[in-house]
Design a protein around this motif. Structure first.
Motif, short mmCIF file in Angstrom:
data_model
loop_
_atom_site.label_atom_id
_atom_site.label_comp_id
_atom_site.label_asym_id
_atom_site.label_seq_id
_atom_site.Cartn_x
_atom_site.Cartn_y
_atom_site.Cartn_z
N LYS A 336 -1.66 -0.60 18.27
CA LYS A 336 -1.81 -2.04 18.13
C LYS A 336 -2.68 -2.41 16.96
N THR A 337 -3.65 -1.56 16.61
CA THR A 337 -4.61 -1.91 15.58
C THR A 337 -4.26 -1.34 14.23
N CYS A 338 -3.26 -0.47 14.11
CA CYS A 338 -2.95 0.17 12.85
C CYS A 338 -1.62 -0.38 12.32
N LYS A 339 -1.66 -1.61 11.80
CA LYS A 339 -0.46 -2.22 11.27
C LYS A 339 -0.58 -2.46 9.77
N ALA A 340 -1.40 -1.64 9.09
CA ALA A 340 -1.59 -1.81 7.65
C ALA A 340 -0.32 -1.41 6.92
N THR A 341 -0.19 -1.94 5.70
CA THR A 341 0.98 -1.65 4.89
C THR A 341 1.01 -0.18 4.52
N LYS A 342 2.17 0.43 4.65
CA LYS A 342 2.32 1.84 4.33
C LYS A 342 2.31 2.05 2.83
N ALA A 343 1.60 3.06 2.39
CA ALA A 343 1.61 3.44 0.98
C ALA A 343 2.60 4.57 0.78
N GLY A 344 3.27 4.56 -0.35
CA GLY A 344 4.19 5.64 -0.66
C GLY A 344 5.64 5.28 -0.52
N GLU A 345 5.99 4.01 -0.76
CA GLU A 345 7.39 3.63 -0.76
C GLU A 345 8.09 4.19 -2.00
N ASN A 346 9.41 4.22 -1.95
CA ASN A 346 10.17 4.65 -3.12
C ASN A 346 9.97 3.67 -4.27
N ALA A 347 9.83 4.19 -5.47
CA ALA A 347 9.68 3.35 -6.64
C ALA A 347 10.97 2.55 -6.88
N SER A 348 10.82 1.28 -7.22
CA SER A 348 11.98 0.43 -7.47
C SER A 348 12.63 0.79 -8.81
N LEU A 349 13.90 0.44 -8.93
CA LEU A 349 14.62 0.73 -10.17
C LEU A 349 14.05 -0.05 -11.34
N ASP A 350 13.56 -1.27 -11.08
CA ASP A 350 12.97 -2.04 -12.16
C ASP A 350 11.73 -1.36 -12.72
N ALA A 351 10.90 -0.82 -11.81
CA ALA A 351 9.70 -0.14 -12.27
C ALA A 351 10.04 1.13 -13.04
N ILE A 352 11.03 1.87 -12.56
CA ILE A 352 11.40 3.11 -13.24
C ILE A 352 12.03 2.81 -14.60
N ASN A 353 12.82 1.74 -14.70
CA ASN A 353 13.36 1.35 -16.00
C ASN A 353 12.25 0.95 -16.96
N LEU A 354 11.23 0.29 -16.44
CA LEU A 354 10.09 -0.07 -17.29
C LEU A 354 9.36 1.18 -17.78
N TRP A 355 9.19 2.16 -16.88
CA TRP A 355 8.55 3.41 -17.30
C TRP A 355 9.43 4.18 -18.28
N LYS A 356 10.75 4.04 -18.12
CA LYS A 356 11.65 4.70 -19.06
C LYS A 356 11.48 4.13 -20.46
N GLU A 357 11.25 2.82 -20.53
CA GLU A 357 11.13 2.17 -21.82
C GLU A 357 9.76 2.39 -22.45
N ASN A 358 8.70 2.29 -21.64
CA ASN A 358 7.35 2.37 -22.19
C ASN A 358 6.64 3.69 -21.91
N GLY A 359 7.07 4.41 -20.89
CA GLY A 359 6.39 5.64 -20.53
C GLY A 359 5.14 5.36 -19.70
N PHE A 360 4.64 6.40 -19.07
CA PHE A 360 3.41 6.28 -18.29
C PHE A 360 2.20 6.34 -19.22
N SER A 361 1.16 5.63 -18.85
CA SER A 361 -0.05 5.59 -19.67
C SER A 361 -0.99 6.75 -19.40
#
Length: 460
Positions: A336-361
């Motif tokens: 009941k008390t542990c309803k925090a947002t889960k970390a570690g979802e799949n990366a969205s295609l928009d984010a991956i396309n952005l990383w494809k264009e600019n690369g990771f910092s």
């Protein structure tokens, strides 16, 4: 206190948050999740953790006996005690006493075990028992101030144990794991972790590619430094993501959790090569699978209790008990008390396309179980040019081989291998010195900056 209040005031605990309980000044460290049904076993006493809810981090508690049994009561330090301690410190230099004439024959204490049991039945507190032991000791007044302080602390830990409520953040979590179970975090010491973040140039609004095989400690440290800006992409080889259960201990809010994403290296490579969206979704792990794996791993790993005893599996609630004395709570209350947002979802295609264009910092690698050069071959192409990277390994030779290959391929500049060194000191009046036991080894770090060169072809 609700979870919304906890986001507004992160200095105060709330129901469902994770805490680090420091028992008797580091003798035992316990990770726990606060709830009304959670209990902590100290010695042979079970104490409820409900009094800890709503208290600020850094509060000190001690075990007292009440009509309903033992409980945790908050200790408020007084100004008189601090003044008395300063007065005693000033008198240490002129003290003529020593311990040469004291003989340890177990006859100095006139108070018996039966007398102590009678005091407990009459409702005496732990501090009263300690004062009674001091007053009935025939050699206490003959001891030096140092010995008197050690005697008082020894009895206080036994009859009036204290619990310090600590906030779980990057340093405290790393120190707790490194103290008892360093193998679970790849022997990653706290000074080495700080150097990794600095050498990789981790700053706000950065997109960081992380290869984390140290339980999620590196991922949580990066997310904590970003503070809800940028993204942390936890990449992995194969179809099974690396576990990052430690991230759940950081008490991240939903804003930070949604910026911690996962992606397989095949998914990053397929998008980089122009593969279709359906092919990427087929190669990646679905969010439902990741959540199911997280639930299975969380049932086996939380609450954590750091101690030196062997691990045993509890048959009552299916949780992994690292010691018999551990934090327990009923499963329905925790759900009941542990309803925090889960970390570690799949990366969205928009984010991956952005990383494809600019690369990771930035690129951070902590994979002691894998070959360093093989990991660099897989993940260095996703890093943008002029970006920093840092690689941690427990041994020197894998990093030396990786550094040699990077130099031959002209892929990076500013390459250097660093060996962190840390010494802890005891700082006390008239007896400041290095601690008797210290960690002599903190692993190695290979750092550098990726460059664009016509000869920088990574040879598989």
């Amino acid at each position: 206190m609700s979870q919304n209040d906890s986001i507004q005031n992160p200095r105060v605990t709330w129901e469902g948050c994770s805490v680090l309980l420091d028992i008797n000044d580091g003798d035992r460290l316990v990770f726990a999740r606060l709830s009304a049904a959670a209990t902590l076993k100290i010695g042979n006493k079970n104490c409820s953790l409900q009094p800890l809810i709503g208290c600020p981090f850094g509060s000190l508690f001690q075990v007292d006996n009440g009509p309903r049994g033992p409980y945790l009561s908050r200790v408020v330090p007084s100004a008189e005690g601090n003044d008395l301690q300063e007065t005693q410190d000033c008198q240490l230099k002129d003290e003529p006493k020593d311990n040469r004439a004291i003989v340890d024959n177990n006859k100095a204490q006139s108070l018996t075990g039966e007398d102590i049991d009678d005091m407990r039945r009459q409702g005496a507190t732990g501090d009263e028992i300690v004062e009674a032991l001091i007053s009935n000791s025939a050699t206490y007044e003959k001891k030096t101030s140092f010995s008197q302080e050690k005697y008082r602390l020894k009895k206080q830990k036994k009859y009036s144990p204290r619990v310090l409520l600590r906030r779980p953040f990057c340093r405290s979590i790393c120190e707790a794991y490194f103290k008892k179970y360093p193998a679970r975090i790849g022997f990653l010491r706290v000074d080495t972790l700080s150097l990794l973040l600095s050498m990789a140039n981790i700053a706000a609004h950065s997109d960081v590619l992380v290869v984390d095989m140290v339980g999620g400690l590196l991922t949580g440290a990066v997310a904590e430094r970003l503070g809800g800006t940028g993204y942390v992409c936890n990449a992995y080889l194969g179809d099974t993501p690396y576990p990052m259960d430690i991230v759940r201990i950081f008490n991240f809010g939903s804003e930070i959790c949604k910026r911690i994403v996962r992606s397989p290296v095949d998914g990053l490579r397929s998008i980089q090569d122009g593969t279709s969206e359906q092919n990427f979704q087929h190669k990646g792990v679905s969010n439902s699978e990741i959540q199911s794996n997280e639930q299975m791993s969380s049932q086996d790993s939380f609450p954590h209790s750091i101690s030196t005893e062997e691990t045993t599996l509890s048959s009552e609630n299916g949780t992994l008990d690292l010691i018999p004395e551990m934090v327990t709570s009923s499963p329905p209350q925790v759900a009941k008390t542990c309803k925090a947002t889960k970390a570690g979802e799949n990366a969205s295609l928009d984010a991956i396309n952005l990383w494809k264009e600019n690369g990771f910092s930035s690129l951070l690698i902590a994979a002691p179980e894998l070959d360093a050069w093989s990991i660099v071959q897989e993940f260095l192409p996703f890093l943008s040019y002029s970006a920093s990277f840092a690689i941690y390994h427990q041994y020197l030779q894998p990093l030396a081989t990786c550094m040699h290959n990077l130099q031959l391929g002209k892929m990076a500049i500013g390459l250097q291998i660093s060996e962190p060194w840390l010494r802890e000191y005891q700082v006390l009046p008239s007896r400041t010195h290095p601690c008797m036991q210290m960690s002599a080894f903190g692993g190695y770090i290979l750092s550098g900056t990726r460059i664009c060169s016509s000869d920088s072809q990574i040879q598989k």
